[in-house]
Structure formats: structure tokens, C-alpha cells
Design an enzyme around this catalytic site. Sequence first.
Site, PDB file in Angstrom:
ATOM      1  N   HIS A 203     -39.767  -3.812  49.097  1.00  0.00           N
ATOM      2  CA  HIS A 203     -39.105  -2.506  49.186  1.00  0.00           C
ATOM      3  C   HIS A 203     -37.596  -2.675  49.046  1.00  0.00           C
ATOM      4  O   HIS A 203     -37.046  -3.694  49.491  1.00  0.00           O
ATOM      5  CB  HIS A 203     -39.395  -1.839  50.537  1.00  0.00           C
ATOM      6  CG  HIS A 203     -40.849  -1.778  50.890  1.00  0.00           C
ATOM      7  ND1 HIS A 203     -41.771  -1.114  50.115  1.00  0.00           N
ATOM      8  CD2 HIS A 203     -41.548  -2.308  51.922  1.00  0.00           C
ATOM      9  CE1 HIS A 203     -42.967  -1.236  50.665  1.00  0.00           C
ATOM     10  NE2 HIS A 203     -42.858  -1.959  51.758  1.00  0.00           N
TER      11      HIS A 203
ATOM     12  N   HIS B 297     -44.061  -9.209  50.663  1.00  0.00           N
ATOM     13  CA  HIS B 297     -45.099  -9.267  51.681  1.00  0.00           C
ATOM     14  C   HIS B 297     -46.426  -8.704  51.179  1.00  0.00           C
ATOM     15  O   HIS B 297     -46.477  -8.012  50.170  1.00  0.00           O
ATOM     16  CB  HIS B 297     -44.656  -8.485  52.930  1.00  0.00           C
ATOM     17  CG  HIS B 297     -44.363  -7.033  52.636  1.00  0.00           C
ATOM     18  ND1 HIS B 297     -43.134  -6.591  52.228  1.00  0.00           N
ATOM     19  CD2 HIS B 297     -45.154  -5.932  52.677  1.00  0.00           C
ATOM     20  CE1 HIS B 297     -43.167  -5.284  52.043  1.00  0.00           C
ATOM     21  NE2 HIS B 297     -44.385  -4.851  52.305  1.00  0.00           N
TER      22      HIS B 297
ATOM     23  N   ARG C 149     -44.563  -2.858  43.448  1.00  0.00           N
ATOM     24  CA  ARG C 149     -45.724  -3.753  43.421  1.00  0.00           C
ATOM     25  C   ARG C 149     -45.447  -4.855  42.422  1.00  0.00           C
ATOM     26  O   ARG C 149     -45.132  -4.587  41.262  1.00  0.00           O
ATOM     27  CB  ARG C 149     -46.959  -2.938  43.011  1.00  0.00           C
ATOM     28  CG  ARG C 149     -48.286  -3.590  43.316  1.00  0.00           C
ATOM     29  CD  ARG C 149     -49.456  -2.715  42.896  1.00  0.00           C
ATOM     30  NE  ARG C 149     -49.475  -1.441  43.573  1.00  0.00           N
ATOM     31  CZ  ARG C 149     -49.392  -0.276  42.952  1.00  0.00           C
ATOM     32  NH1 ARG C 149     -49.300  -0.201  41.640  1.00  0.00           N
ATOM     33  NH2 ARG C 149     -49.408   0.852  43.633  1.00  0.00           N
TER      34      ARG C 149
ATOM     35  N   GLU D  98     -39.452  -2.313  57.620  1.00  0.00           N
ATOM     36  CA  GLU D  98     -40.623  -2.025  58.451  1.00  0.00           C
ATOM     37  C   GLU D  98     -40.947  -3.179  59.382  1.00  0.00           C
ATOM     38  O   GLU D  98     -40.349  -4.256  59.293  1.00  0.00           O
ATOM     39  CB  GLU D  98     -41.831  -1.693  57.564  1.00  0.00           C
ATOM     40  CG  GLU D  98     -42.221  -2.797  56.613  1.00  0.00           C
ATOM     41  CD  GLU D  98     -43.197  -2.344  55.516  1.00  0.00           C
ATOM     42  OE1 GLU D  98     -43.244  -1.146  55.193  1.00  0.00           O
ATOM     43  OE2 GLU D  98     -43.904  -3.218  54.986  1.00  0.00           O
TER      44      GLU D  98
ATOM     45  N   GLN E  88     -45.881  -6.983  47.448  1.00  0.00           N
ATOM     46  CA  GLN E  88     -44.888  -5.951  47.141  1.00  0.00           C
ATOM     47  C   GLN E  88     -43.574  -6.193  47.858  1.00  0.00           C
ATOM     48  O   GLN E  88     -43.460  -7.087  48.698  1.00  0.00           O
ATOM     49  CB  GLN E  88     -45.460  -4.582  47.511  1.00  0.00           C
ATOM     50  CG  GLN E  88     -45.998  -4.524  48.928  1.00  0.00           C
ATOM     51  CD  GLN E  88     -46.703  -3.213  49.252  1.00  0.00           C
ATOM     52  OE1 GLN E  88     -46.301  -2.534  50.183  1.00  0.00           O
ATOM     53  NE2 GLN E  88     -47.746  -2.872  48.519  1.00  0.00           N
TER      54      GLN E  88
END
Length: 248
Positions: free
Chosen positions: A21, A96, A116, A38, A19
Site C-alpha cells: 500500500h 505482505h 497487487r 495497518e 501486495q
Amino acid sequence: NAFPLLIKILDASDWLSIQVHPDDALAQQRGLEGGKTEMWYILQADEGSELIAGFNQKVNQNIYLERIKDRLLPEIMNYEKVVAGDVFFMPAGRVHAIGPGVLLAEIQQTSDTTYRIYDWDRVDDKGNGRELHLKEAMAAIDFELADSYKNTYLKKKNETVSLVERTHFITNILELDTQLEKDLTALDSFVIYLCAEGICAIDDTVNERVILQTGELALIAACTDRVLITPLNKAKVLEVYVVIPAES
């Protein structure tokens, strides 16, 4: 306003989906609550376990789309073997996935937006695969090849060691076998302490004490001036806070 960070403990028994972001700018453009940058701190890992971070070769959109069409995306992904204590910074845009046998702490911007792009061809009992977000992901993916995907840091005892220092959050690690007093007066932020290994006690200035087992965390209010962290034997503790931008 929403609390700016989410802290999660993720325990993968199989490969999670590959996926990506969006960053803040793309999220804003799409009317979403914010981007999602993250980091991962590996708490525990089975021998030989891996995760995916970025690509293993120079990839452009055409190569990527070809591999997606042929269901061969995993071939161009960068696999990293992991052990406890490893740190990976995952900026928005970096493709990742977490592999089986990995237990990690994830520190992220507060956002639920996940695109995804590959789910290992899994299907449910009706033969349906999970929803993919290939179109939405395209503008979010960073195709640049990084020199290294794992963060290196010096392991020192009984002092504050920086792991990740970015706009969205700062994460340090404290590896303790003796008491450590932390002066928080200069921080204009809450502080989160997450016990990554062992057990520790945290005392604040009003004599409140909390005991943290491995995987537990405490949220320290921004008005707290100092804390005393005591390892009950030995402990590794993650320290997380944000930098509040000064108003112009």
C-alpha cells in the site's frame, strides 16, 4: 470526512495476493484518499500457518524486478509462522500477504488503495490472471530490511497493554478475568473495543450495556467519560483509538 479507520476480520483459506500500500505522501501525490498503514492481530491460526511480511534478504529494485519477471517473488519474501495473539504492524510500503488457515483482525487507515504485485500465478476458467499493479507498486515499496517483523508485547492480566502506538492509530490489548474500569476523559477520540477472545460486557456512563462475542466490536463515542468492561468468564479485548493532532 470519512471515518479514519477500518476494522476487518479476514479469514484466509488460501494465500491472498502479495501486495503493498502507498503511504500518505505518495497517495496525495497520486490524488488518492490517503495512504494505508495497518496492523494485524491473529485471532486464530491453524498449526503451521504463515503470513508474509517484508523481504527475507537485502533486496533492491533490480533483484525485485528480476524475481517478478521470473515469477519467483515468493523466494525473497519473509515468511512468519503465526499463532493466536501474534501482532504484526504493517506500515505503508511493507510488502505482505496472509496465508491459509489464518483468521485475523485488521486495523487500518480508511483507504482502498492496494497494489497487487503477485497472485501465485492463479488464473480463472478463461485462463486470465487477476490484474497486477506492478508499475504503481514500484514507488510504494519499502525495500529496507527490518530487524523483526513481529511486534512483541508483555502479556499482563487486567491492565492496558500497548500493542501498536503510531500516528494513524493506537491499539492496546486488555486480557481480563475480572472487571476493568477505563477512564476515557483524556482521549479526544472515539474508542473501538473488539472482543478477540471469549465474551465481554461493556457498560458506559449512561448505563448502556453491550455484550460482545468473539469477533464483535463496539464503537464508543468520544463524549463517553468512562466504560466498565466485564469479562463473562475470561476475555481478550482490543482497544483502538486515534490521536487527533492539535491545531496549530
